[in-house]
Every structure is written in C-alpha cells, then in structure tokens.
Scaffold this motif. Structure first.
Motif, mmCIF file in Angstrom:
data_model
loop_
_atom_site.group_PDB
_atom_site.id
_atom_site.type_symbol
_atom_site.label_atom_id
_atom_site.label_comp_id
_atom_site.label_asym_id
_atom_site.label_seq_id
_atom_site.Cartn_x
_atom_site.Cartn_y
_atom_site.Cartn_z
ATOM 1 N N PHE A 106 -19.244 -25.675 4.841
ATOM 2 C CA PHE A 106 -18.499 -25.535 3.525
ATOM 3 C C PHE A 106 -18.702 -25.037 2.450
ATOM 4 O O PHE A 106 -19.562 -24.436 2.531
ATOM 5 N N HIS A 107 -17.355 -23.961 1.610
ATOM 6 C CA HIS A 107 -17.606 -23.270 0.840
ATOM 7 C C HIS A 107 -16.437 -23.438 -0.258
ATOM 8 O O HIS A 107 -15.185 -24.502 -0.141
ATOM 9 N N SER A 108 -16.471 -22.674 -1.742
ATOM 10 C CA SER A 108 -15.675 -22.524 -2.544
ATOM 11 C C SER A 108 -15.716 -20.559 -2.640
ATOM 12 O O SER A 108 -16.749 -20.606 -2.906
ATOM 13 N N ASP A 109 -14.702 -20.453 -2.536
ATOM 14 C CA ASP A 109 -13.838 -19.045 -2.089
ATOM 15 C C ASP A 109 -14.751 -18.276 -3.282
ATOM 16 O O ASP A 109 -14.690 -18.132 -4.303
ATOM 17 N N LEU A 110 -15.169 -17.564 -3.626
ATOM 18 C CA LEU A 110 -15.895 -15.840 -4.295
ATOM 19 C C LEU A 110 -17.116 -17.274 -5.567
ATOM 20 O O LEU A 110 -17.090 -16.499 -6.414
ATOM 21 N N LEU B 159 -14.077 -28.280 -1.372
ATOM 22 C CA LEU B 159 -14.727 -27.185 -0.490
ATOM 23 C C LEU B 159 -13.476 -27.651 0.427
ATOM 24 O O LEU B 159 -13.149 -28.044 0.484
ATOM 25 N N HIS B 160 -14.031 -25.861 1.441
ATOM 26 C CA HIS B 160 -13.212 -26.139 2.964
ATOM 27 C C HIS B 160 -13.974 -24.822 3.372
ATOM 28 O O HIS B 160 -14.377 -24.678 3.388
ATOM 29 N N LYS B 161 -13.719 -25.583 4.468
ATOM 30 C CA LYS B 161 -14.182 -24.745 5.927
ATOM 31 C C LYS B 161 -12.881 -24.911 7.241
ATOM 32 O O LYS B 161 -12.310 -25.322 7.456
ATOM 33 N N HIS C 97 -1.967 -15.863 6.788
ATOM 34 C CA HIS C 97 -1.722 -14.818 5.998
ATOM 35 C C HIS C 97 -1.985 -15.640 4.764
ATOM 36 O O HIS C 97 -1.940 -16.660 4.462
ATOM 37 N N ARG C 98 -3.248 -15.179 3.502
ATOM 38 C CA ARG C 98 -3.881 -15.783 2.388
ATOM 39 C C ARG C 98 -3.741 -15.076 0.724
ATOM 40 O O ARG C 98 -3.807 -13.619 1.526
ATOM 41 N N THR C 99 -3.281 -15.328 0.690
ATOM 42 C CA THR C 99 -3.802 -14.697 -0.807
ATOM 43 C C THR C 99 -4.584 -15.365 -2.092
ATOM 44 O O THR C 99 -4.251 -16.631 -1.734
#
Ligand SMILES: [Fe+2]
Length: 284
Positions: A105-109, A257-259, A273-275
């Motif tokens: 789990f994390h929050s991007d950047l 948070l996501h993983k 595809h991610r933006t």
C-alpha cells in the motif's frame, strides 16, 4: 445543481460507480465539476464500458490538473508522454510497459514535496479474477482511530525517505545513481492533512517510505507506524476493484492508499493506461 449522471456507492465509506457518463465525449463544465466533487467525497470513481482513446484519456485527466510526464519515458505510450503503460506484456522481446506494480500500500509520489493529486487508470486487458487493485480509505481509517491517537497524530509530521526505503529492500533493481539520490531528498508531511477541496481531515501515512516521525528516532517510530498502517490498511476500510476491459477508475491520492494485487504474470496479459495528476502541497 442537476447533473446528468447518477452514482452508486461501491462501499458504504468509499467509492462510487458513475452511470451515464461517456468519458470519450465532450463534457460540460457543470458535469465535470460534479464529478470532481464526487471524487473529493468518495475518493474512488468507477466508470464502466468506456470507449476511450489516448487523446480522450489525456483530455479528461487534464481537467483535474497538470499531468505528470513519467520519468520512465521508455514505458510511456509513443507520442503520448502523459500516458504511462502498466503491463506485463512482452512484444519483440521487450516489455511494453512497467510491470510488477507496487504490491504494498502506498500513495503515489508521497515522497516528494507535492505528492500527486490522483490518477486515471484505464483497463484495456486484465485476466479475470486476478490483477485487482485494492484501495483503502484514509478518511475512514482516521475516523475509526481512538480519539487520543487521532489527536496525537494531528500534531505529528512524518519523514518520507525514498532513498532510505530503497536501500532497505532486498531488490534486484540496480542501486540509485548519485543524481537520483540528489533528486529525492527526504521530505516531511503532516500525518493528518486537510483535503484541499473539502477541508475534511484524512490520514496521510504509508507503510513504505516513512522513516520516522519528526523529533522521534527511527527505532521508536517504526513500531508505532507499523501498528498504525496495519490498522489503516485493514479490510474495514478497503475496496478491491476487479478489472474489466473498458473500466476507468479515478482515484484521489490524497485520501486513499492503493496496491496492486498479484496475477499470473507468466501466462496472463494485463494492459493498463495510467495518467497521473501532478501534486500540491500537503496542508495540515
Ligand atoms: Fe501506485
């Protein structure tokens, strides 16, 4: 205000499916404004059966804010540096995208001064029953903490240290270059932040990258952090999304948070595809 779409909650505490919106078509400002508000409140929005192109994904995403151009340019879509390809697929002996997304789990950047606001993630292919993405609501986790812990955390800040975290991992990746180390110094964020659009308080911690609470040693901080993140990433605050081709998911990185969940990377194909929307300062 009346809008032309309806929402169905994905869980009682987080997430909504949006019905009646074609993300590939032009969208009036009032509709977009209502979507943006729904995202700030529900943290994760799901749009099914979307027929989008790279151009329409970029156009929709850019309404939330400026887009990141990923450092790993070799995994961006040709001619579209805003689209980061996440895939295990190999073509002509080469990976076409970044593979093995973070299983923690994390929050991007979160380890930079202005962490990302959120992302738009579009599924082009995913094996059934695996390769899900799991989210936890940091609004719900904060609300569920005992009052004294919440009060204590409201006064704390945490040191996010990407280089320290990288070096503690048993990884096959090459060591960071001097330049990468220089470009990612430790940063400090409040452990409880206010959502900039609603003012609602949300927990802002992460099982990876945090080295210590400000003014506290790493040894003293780590057990507290582990207890806290074990609690916050528990099933009571989670939504696990099973992907179908045509799904578009928008998540708010400030309150979740996501993983990535595992899948058979040898034998299945997954193509996303991610933006990524650039960030803003964290405010207490
Ligand atoms: Fe991520």
């Amino acid at each position: 205000m009346t809008t032309d779409f309806t929402l169905t909650d994905l869980t009682p505490f987080m997430g909504a499916e949006v019905h009646g919106v074609d993300l590939g078509a032009a969208m009036p400002d009032a509709t977009f404004g209502a979507i943006k508000r729904a995202l700030a409140e529900r943290s994760v929005l799901l749009f099914r059966n979307q027929d989008m192109t790279p151009e329409s994904q970029i156009a929709f995403s850019a309404r939330f804010g400026e887009l990141e151009k990923h450092v790993l340019q070799n995994f961006c879509l040709d001619g579209h540096p805003e689209i980061f390809v996440v895939s295990n697929i190999i073509e002509d002996g080469k990976h076409i995208g970044a593979f093995g997304g973070s299983k923690e789990f994390h929050s991007d950047l979160a380890y930079i001064p202005d962490p990302s606001k959120g992302s738009v993630f579009r599924c082009l292919e995913c094996p059934e029953g695996e390769g899900e993405t799991e989210f936890v609501s940091m609004f719900a986790a904060l609300d569920a903490l005992p009052e004294e812990k919440r009060d204590w955390l409201s006064q704390q800040s945490a040191v996010f240290d990407y280089v320290w975290d990288y070096s503690r991992r048993q990884t096959q990746r090459p060591p960071l270059s001097e330049e990468q180390i220089r470009n990612t110094p430790p940063v400090t964020h409040p452990c409880v932040r206010s959502h900039p659009e609603t003012g609602r308080k949300t927990l802002f911690v992460s099982p990876i990258w945090i080295r210590n609470f400000v003014g506290m040693s790493e040894e003293d901080s780590q057990p507290i952090l582990k207890e806290l993140t074990d609690f916050a990433t528990g099933p009571d605050f989670a939504y696990r999304h099973s992907w179908r081709a045509g799904d578009v998911l928008v998540w708010d990185n400030r309150s979740t948070l996501h993983k990535a969940c595992p899948f058979d990377e040898e034998n299945s194909r997954r193509l996303m595809h991610r933006t990524t929307i650039t960030g803003e300062q964290t405010i207490r």
